[in-house]
Every structure is written in structure tokens, then in C-alpha cells.
Design an enzyme around this catalytic site. Structure first.
Site, PDB file in Angstrom:
ATOM      1  N   LYS A 165      -9.999  -7.895   7.450  1.00  0.00           N
ATOM      2  CA  LYS A 165     -10.737  -8.104   8.703  1.00  0.00           C
ATOM      3  C   LYS A 165     -10.796  -6.811   9.499  1.00  0.00           C
ATOM      4  O   LYS A 165      -9.918  -5.961   9.370  1.00  0.00           O
ATOM      5  CB  LYS A 165     -10.091  -9.213   9.537  1.00  0.00           C
ATOM      6  CG  LYS A 165      -8.789  -8.830  10.231  1.00  0.00           C
ATOM      7  CD  LYS A 165      -8.411  -9.871  11.250  1.00  0.00           C
ATOM      8  CE  LYS A 165      -6.978  -9.700  11.749  1.00  0.00           C
ATOM      9  NZ  LYS A 165      -6.874  -8.744  12.866  1.00  0.00           N
ATOM     10  N   HIS A 197       0.824  -1.213   0.000  1.00  0.00           N
ATOM     11  CA  HIS A 197       0.000   0.000   0.000  1.00  0.00           C
ATOM     12  C   HIS A 197       0.857   1.262   0.000  1.00  0.00           C
ATOM     13  O   HIS A 197       0.583   2.204  -0.727  1.00  0.00           O
ATOM     14  CB  HIS A 197      -0.952   0.007   1.192  1.00  0.00           C
ATOM     15  CG  HIS A 197      -2.183  -0.814   0.962  1.00  0.00           C
ATOM     16  ND1 HIS A 197      -2.194  -2.181   1.076  1.00  0.00           N
ATOM     17  CD2 HIS A 197      -3.443  -0.467   0.572  1.00  0.00           C
ATOM     18  CE1 HIS A 197      -3.411  -2.627   0.788  1.00  0.00           C
ATOM     19  NE2 HIS A 197      -4.189  -1.615   0.486  1.00  0.00           N
TER      20      HIS A 197
END
Lengths: 206, 281
Positions: A113, A45
Site C-alpha cells: 500500500k 527485506h
């Protein structure tokens, strides 16, 4: 592969995903994901942030694909790699990069999650992207829903955990917890728990 | 020390691929008691995962954590030798089981590849009068570790005073902030004491206790039950999907404090509360 994860009947989805398919999903939907996904966590990222697909030579076209927040446990074999355990990592760490990644790279789904923050929820709504919550910690079961390792990118530089793994999924179970309409199961749970929280902290009396 | 090294590798294997029976039973109970829906379905996947991990000797979670050792060492044994044996066993376990390599150098950002590095794994020693060496191993992932909080009471934002009610407010606050980010149902360790390093150590050490073991002090046992009930009333639930089981258990302990200080520390374990013990000699 016959992994028994969900007893209720989920919907099978095949990547790459188009916008219409994504827009039809709603929070609480159970799905089985099939086809190509790429892993990306903190390092991937950080690397993608501020860049565009045109500037980069990536090993796979990300447009329409699903990005999996996962640092898999991998064993090298004589023929390549074996994914031993591969559950989701906490997605909130990717929040500062994710709106950019969704917008510029055309990601249609994120597996992770714990849910994601407001700006990511807005980017998902604007661009047509959903959040698939995998079963946190069910890494042995989820590894068995990975059919094969297609490729790995930046393993040397980012390390095995942080590399981008290109994987083929078969009936990978997940629950839609953020949809492409601005709804978030995580926000719903947060709001409900906040009422209880406030009652404990005595703020209800004032 | 070669046989001890084998024993520690096997301890790593057991702890990374199976759960203690008390934890598995608590998860089964949560599955039975949650109403039908995505929460219950996900718990069924959790239970199936435990079965697959054990039968195929695969790590339960890809994040095999920061290996943390609590060693009770007899006076005739050398700490240096036991430490070196643990480090060699860690390298072997990482290769043989395998474990995910998690030791990253903060200066170079390189992962050592074998789970050893500066002060990694974490090893605590305590001398014992017993003849046997006792090694407790905890494998705790980064997700739940990141949720830990330290509080100094009194704390006006929580209206928390220096009493059991104040402690309870701290834990409710920590769990509320954690939401579902660290893989609930959690096991929660709490410690009260005089210094922040001590309470952090002590709260995490509570995670080694069996879930069905109450504190020997009746007052603290009552506090443990009281906090568990409060935390579960938040409704965050397994995986943060909403439900009755946000935590499986709360474990509290305290050290004597300084008159001016009242530290409360909260440690979280994810549902995969991985711990195990090796008794040697």
C-alpha cells in the site's frame, strides 16, 4: 469464496507470473490474485538485501512469485495456523531494499500500500514487475481471500509479524498502481496534488 | 479489579473489531460521493471489510496498533492498580481476540509477544472529580503514526507565520507529504501550544473526538472546516488513488503558548479510526 470487493470486472491472475503477463498490465487495472505468495516486510527485506538465491536456502522458489508487504495477524490452531487479519503494510519502508530483491530474486509482483519510490519503479520497469495495491486496512476481508497457510519461515528469529509466510490466495483483490512500463498512479496523484500545494504556499505568484 | 480487567478486554474487542458509527457514516458518505472508478471500488471494499470485521469479530486491520489509553481516574482509585489491570487485560486481549503483538524491544529487537513492554501500552492518567472511572482506548496503526509532523512557526519554507493561515499551511504540508501512505481518508488532529511534547499529546488526543463534534470555540471550529476544505482540495483521495475525500475530519485544539514559541503538531489516523470508551463504576 465469493468475497464481494470489486463490482467492476477484474482480471484473474495466477502465480507464478511470467514476464509477458506482467508487461500486459497497466495502471488502473483491477485484478484478482490466485496462487502462492510470500509475505515479507522490514526484517525479510533487510535479510535478503545483499544476498543472492544461490547463497540461501529459502522455503520456496521466489522466481516469478508475488511478494506481499504484510505482517499478518495469526492465530495458532490445533492443526496449524489461521490468518485472522492480513492487510498490506506501508511499502515505502521497503524502498531501499526492493530494487535488489526484484532484480536478484526474480519477483514479478509486489502487493502493498502507498506505492513505492523512483528507484523501485525503475527496477520494476527493467525487470518486468508490477505493484498491486491492496485495499489498505481491509484486513478482515483480505484474510478471507487467503485459502491456506502453506508454510512459515524464520518465525522464531523474526517473530510472527516479520516472518515470511507462504500463503495460497484465492481471488485476492488489488489494483495495479505501478506497471512494468514506468507508470505510477502514485506519481500522477503526487504531481496533481503538488499543483494545489504550490497554490496554497503562494509559489504560483512568483 | 478482575471485573475491570474483563471490561478492558471487552473494550479492546470492541475497538479492534468495529468502528464508531460516526466514522462508518463518514466513510459511507465518501463512498456515495466519489465518482465511479478504482477509488470508489476500493471504498466499497473498505465498507465490506467493516461489515465482515464486526460480524465475525475479526480485527478490522491486522495492525492493531500501539494501544493508547486516556484514563480519567476518580481520586479514591489507585493509578498503580488501574495500570496493572490494563497491562493484564492487554495480555489477555492479545491472546483472546487476538491482537497482533506489536511491542518490540529496541535493544534486543525481540517482540514480547503480548503487547506489553517498556512504557507499552501507552497510558495517560488524569484525576477527575467524578465518581466513575472513564477509560478511552485508541488503537492506531504504525502507518498513520509515522506520518505525524511537528512544526515551529514562523517557517520560511512554507511562508508560514504565527497565525491561523500559518497553521493551515503546516497541515497542508503534512498531508501533502503523507500522500496515500497512511490509509486515507484520514482523521487529522492538530494542536498549537508552548512545547513540543504537549502539542504532540494534544494533537493525538483530538482523534478521540467524534467527527461531527465541532470545537466549542467558533474561531477554531471555523479553522477546522477551513483546513478540511483545503486538505481535500489536494485530491489525494481515499487510499491515495485520487479523489475528493483525503480527510474525513480535522480537529484542532490549542494550549496557551510562550511568547517565543509557536509549535504546531499534526497527528494522523487512518480511515480505521478505532476508538472506544469504557465507563466503570
Amino acid at each position: 469464496m465469493g468475497i464481494k470487493a470489486f463490482a467492476m470486472k477484474p482480471e484473474r491472475l495466477e502465480t507464478p507470473l511470467d514476464e509477458q503477463t506482467v508487461r500486459e498490465l497497466r495502471i488502473g487495472d483491477m485484478v484478482l490474485l490466485n496462487g502462492l505468495v510470500v509475505t515479507g516486510r522490514d526484517r525479510v527485506h533487510k535479510f535478503l538485501f545483499g544476498k543472492t538465491p544461490e547463497e540461501l536456502t529459502l522455503p520456496v522458489e521466489l522466481n516469478g512469485l508475488v511478494l506481499y508487504h504484510c505482517g499478518p495477524l495469526v492465530r495458532s490452531t490445533t492443526t496449524g495456523y489461521e490468518i485472522v487479519s492480513a492487510g498490506p503494510t506501508t511499502s515505502a519502508r521497503m524502498d531501499i531494499y526492493e530494487p535488489w530483491v526484484i532484480e536478484k530474486f526474480g519477483i514479478r509482483g509486489i502487493i502493498g500500500k502507498g506505492g513505492m519510490g523512483e528507484e523501485t519503479v525503475v527496477a520494476m520497469k527493467n525487470c518486468g514487475c508490477v505493484y498491486f495495491h491492496a485495499v489498505s486496512g481491509a484486513a478482515a476481508l483480505l484474510a478471507k481471500c487467503i485459502n491456506k497457510v502453506v508454510n512459515v519461515w524464520q518465525e522464531e528469529t523474526f517473530g510472527t509479524t516479520e516472518a515470511m509466510w507462504i500463503l495460497e490466495l484465492e481471488d485476492f483483490p488489488a489494483v495495479v498502481t505501478i506497471d512494468a512500463h514506468g507508470n505510477s498512479l502514485h506519481d500522477d496523484v503526487l504531481r496533481e496534488s503538488e499543483k494545489v500545494y504550490r497554490s496554497f504556499m503562494g509559489d504560483n505568484n512568483g | 479489579m478482575l471485573k475491570l480487567q474483563d471490561g478492558i478486554v471487552e473494550l479492546y474487542r470492541k475497538v479492534s473489531t468495529s468502528l464508531p458509527n460516526d466514522v462508518e457514516e463518514a466513510l459511507q458518505r465518501a463512498y456515495q460521493e466519489e465518482p465511479p472508478g478504482v477509488t470508489r471500488e476500493s471504498l466499497s471494499a473498505v465498507i465490506e471489510n467493516i461489515r465482515i470485521a464486526r460480524s465475525e469479530a475479526r480485527p478490522i486491520c491486522q495492525d492493531t496498533g500501539v494501544p493508547t489509553f486516556y484514563v480519567q481516574i476518580p481520586r479514591q482509585l489507585s493509578q498503580i492498580e488501574v495500570r496493572e489491570t490494563i497491562i493484564e487485560a492487554t495480555k489477555r486481549a492479545t491472546r483472546e481476540i487476538p491482537l497482533r503483538a506489536n511491542a518490540v524491544d529496541c535493544i534486543t529487537e525481540r517482540n514480547s509477544g503480548d503487547n506489553t513492554g517498556k512504557l507499552f501500552p501507552i497510558i495517560y492518567f488524569e484525576e477527575t472529580r467524578e465518581d466513575r472511572l472513564i477509560i478511552d482506548l485508541m488503537l492506531k496503526g504504525g502507518g498513520s503514526e509515522n506520518l505525524g509532523q511537528t512544526y515551529k512557526l514562523p517557517l520560511s519554507e512554507l511562508k508560514a507565520q504565527r497565525d491561523f493561515e500559518g497553521i493551515k499551511r503546516c497541515v497542508i504540508d503534512a498531508v501533502f507529504k503523507a500522500q496515500g501512505k497512511g490509509c486515507p481518508p484520514y482523521t487529522i488532529g492538530v494542536a498549537i501550544g508552548a512545547s513540543k511534547d504537549q502539542v504532540t499529546y494534544l494533537s493525538k488526543k483530538q482523534l478521540l473526538r467524534r467527527l461531527d463534534e465541532e470545537h466549542p470555540s467558533a474561531e477554531l471550529a471555523r479553522l477546522e472546516r477551513d483546513i478540511l476544505e483545503a486538505v481535500n482540495s489536494l485530491g489525494i483521495g481515499p487510499l491515495g488513488f485520487g479523489g475528493r475525500f483525503t480527510a474525513l475530519s480535522v480537529k484542532v485544539d490549542c494550549a496557551s503558548r510562550h511568547p517565543a514559541s509557536y509549535f504546531v503538531d499534526v497527528s494522523f489516523s487512518c480511515w480505521a479510526n478505532r476508538r472506544g470508551r469504557l465507563v466503570w463504576g
